[in-house]
Design a protein around this motif. Structure first.
Motif, PDB file in Angstrom:
ATOM      1  N   PRO A  33     -47.433   9.596  23.691  1.00 24.48           N
ATOM      2  CA  PRO A  33     -48.708  10.346  24.852  1.00 24.48           C
ATOM      3  C   PRO A  33     -49.540  10.881  24.590  1.00 24.48           C
ATOM      4  N   ASP A  35     -51.493  12.537  27.046  1.00 27.70           N
ATOM      5  CA  ASP A  35     -52.856  13.690  28.259  1.00 27.70           C
ATOM      6  C   ASP A  35     -52.077  15.105  27.581  1.00 27.70           C
ATOM      7  N   GLN A  36     -53.148  15.749  28.241  1.00 26.86           N
ATOM      8  CA  GLN A  36     -52.570  17.188  27.538  1.00 26.86           C
ATOM      9  C   GLN A  36     -51.386  17.832  27.104  1.00 26.86           C
ATOM     10  N   ASN A 212     -45.250  16.196  27.569  1.00 24.37           N
ATOM     11  CA  ASN A 212     -46.269  15.612  26.244  1.00 24.37           C
ATOM     12  C   ASN A 212     -46.226  16.334  25.644  1.00 24.37           C
ATOM     13  N   GLU A 262     -46.559  16.356  37.847  1.00 27.26           N
ATOM     14  CA  GLU A 262     -47.222  15.822  37.589  1.00 27.26           C
ATOM     15  C   GLU A 262     -47.139  14.616  36.819  1.00 27.26           C
ATOM     16  N   GLN A 263     -46.592  14.440  35.779  1.00 25.52           N
ATOM     17  CA  GLN A 263     -47.512  13.767  34.627  1.00 25.52           C
ATOM     18  C   GLN A 263     -47.011  12.221  35.307  1.00 25.52           C
ATOM     19  N   ARG A 266     -49.161  10.124  37.018  1.00 26.18           N
ATOM     20  CA  ARG A 266     -49.771   9.882  36.479  1.00 26.18           C
ATOM     21  C   ARG A 266     -49.693   9.031  35.316  1.00 26.18           C
ATOM     22  N   TYR A 267     -48.135   8.701  35.227  1.00 20.96           N
ATOM     23  CA  TYR A 267     -47.463   7.128  35.343  1.00 20.96           C
ATOM     24  C   TYR A 267     -47.499   6.078  35.955  1.00 20.96           C
ATOM     25  N   ARG A 270     -51.037   4.169  36.931  1.00 21.12           N
ATOM     26  CA  ARG A 270     -51.128   3.609  35.894  1.00 21.12           C
ATOM     27  C   ARG A 270     -50.091   2.347  35.717  1.00 21.12           C
ATOM     28  N   THR A 333     -49.396   4.709  28.007  1.00 18.46           N
ATOM     29  CA  THR A 333     -49.874   5.587  27.099  1.00 18.46           C
ATOM     30  C   THR A 333     -50.635   5.381  26.690  1.00 18.46           C
ATOM     31  N   THR A 335     -55.172   7.228  28.271  1.00 16.27           N
ATOM     32  CA  THR A 335     -55.370   7.812  29.617  1.00 16.27           C
ATOM     33  C   THR A 335     -56.771   6.485  30.324  1.00 16.27           C
ATOM     34  N   ASP A 336     -56.716   7.273  32.051  1.00 18.13           N
ATOM     35  CA  ASP A 336     -57.321   6.526  33.012  1.00 18.13           C
ATOM     36  C   ASP A 336     -58.074   5.242  32.380  1.00 18.13           C
TER      37      ASP A 336
END
Length: 348
Positions: A33, A35-36, A212, A262-263, A266-267, A270, A333, A335-336
């Motif tokens: 991962p 992301d924060q 994460n 939220e995560q 994101r995936y 992507r 995994t 960043t955008d």
């Protein structure tokens, strides 16, 4: 005991090629991962950092309660069950055949390599099998993985029920690696389908990807109380304990599903971006609807495909690491920004 060569060492020459790319290196090989870690989880870890005493192998009462509540809500487990925190999921996967003194271990033909390594470490016979448990031989322990790493395949309810029936028939343990369950709307825990009879069944879960927290080494198992007590007693002797600050972070992470949603989103975004680029470039994509990876092929040996990506500054994983010489695994995994860059390079 002869273990396989550590697979990532084989990738080193391709990483050298990829890192020469003038516009920068993009690593899509490992599912690490980027992301924060959510702030509220970091704060819980920090608040518990004054930790002079040894933690309990079984976990604190608050952590046990948090895992149980999460399991009822998210896994829909019922009946008699127990829980146990572990130091990440990989150490549990590697040690489980040893902890259970297994003599014969079944694992998926296309799979995370630690299932095989764990069997070899235990001196057990290891046999790769297809998804249909109707064709399985008798064994002490069988691994299933849904959603799958590397393919993203989700087993159907019928397939999982076949596995449960096999367990009952052979008085065998089934360990269901469900670490990517949050990333699928279709996957069900083996414990939900067991309908309250959890005998011989274990579900393995991790907060590494959903929250994460890979650097925290935070995971747990849920299932048959007798099996979990057996594992707990051996781990107590071995001093295998999740650190107290990590336990505190796990408690707050398990109490909140919003950050997981939220995560997942994101995936998903992507995956859509990379899948479109790969389709346009002539790749065949199989499964890949869940988890953190895209499983794809160009109709050639996987290392030739790895080299194709490396020439574009992208490192991916050869399918041979997982038992298939024709596919590669592309991790989401990154960043955008890097996902978008990788997409453009693939298209070009």
């Amino acid at each position: 005991m002869k273990l396989p060569d550590f697979p990532w060492d084989v990738l080193a020459p391709y990483a050298v090629i990829a890192k020469r790319y003038p516009d920068g290196f993009i690593d899509l090989s490992q599912g690490t991962p980027v992301d924060q870690t959510p702030k509220f989880i970091q704060e819980a870890l920090a608040a518990a950092s004054n930790s002079p005493s040894y933690p309990l192998t079984a976990g604190s009462e608050k952590l046990i309660s948090a895992i149980r509540d999460w399991s009822v809500k998210n896994l829909k487990v019922s009946g008699d069950f127990d829980v146990l925190p572990t130091i990440g999921s990989k150490e549990l996967v590697a040690l489980l055949p040893t902890l259970l003194q297994s003599k014969k271990v079944l694992y998926p033909k296309v799979a995370y390599p630690t299932y095989l390594v764990g069997a070899l470490m235990a001196g057990a016979e290891a046999i790769a099998v297809d998804a249909s448990a109707d064709d399985w031989s008798a064994a002490d322990l069988a691994w299933i993985n849904s959603p799958s790493n590397p393919t993203g395949e989700v087993l159907t309810d019928d397939q999982v029920l076949q596995v449960i029936n096999w367990s009952r028939k052979n008085n065998a343990v089934v360990a269901s690696d469900e670490c990517y369950l949050s990333f699928s709307s279709n996957a069900k825990s083996i414990l939900e389908l067991a309908k309250g009879d959890n005998t011989g069944l274990l579900a393995v879960h991790s907060l590494s990807k959903s929250s994460n927290m890979a650097g925290y080494r935070a995971a747990f198992i849920v299932g048959d109380p007798k099996l979990i007590d057996q594992i707990r007693q051996i781990r107590k002797h071995a001093g295998l304990m999740v650190a107290s600050p990590v336990q505190a972070a796990m408690i707050v992470a398990l109490s909140d599903n919003a950050h997981v949603a939220e995560q997942v989103n994101r995936y998903s975004n992507r995956r859509n971006i990379l899948s479109s680029a790969l389709n346009n470039a002539g790749f065949t994509i199989e499964h890949s609807k869940a988890g953190l990876y895209i499983w794809c092929a160009k109709g050639e040996n996987c290392f030739k495909t790895v080299d194709w990506f490396a020439s574009r500054g992208i490192l991916v994983t050869p399918g041979s690491f997982y038992g298939d010489d024709n596919f590669v695994r592309v991790a989401l995994t990154a960043t955008d920004e890097n996902i978008n860059k990788a997409s453009e390079r693939i298209k070009s």
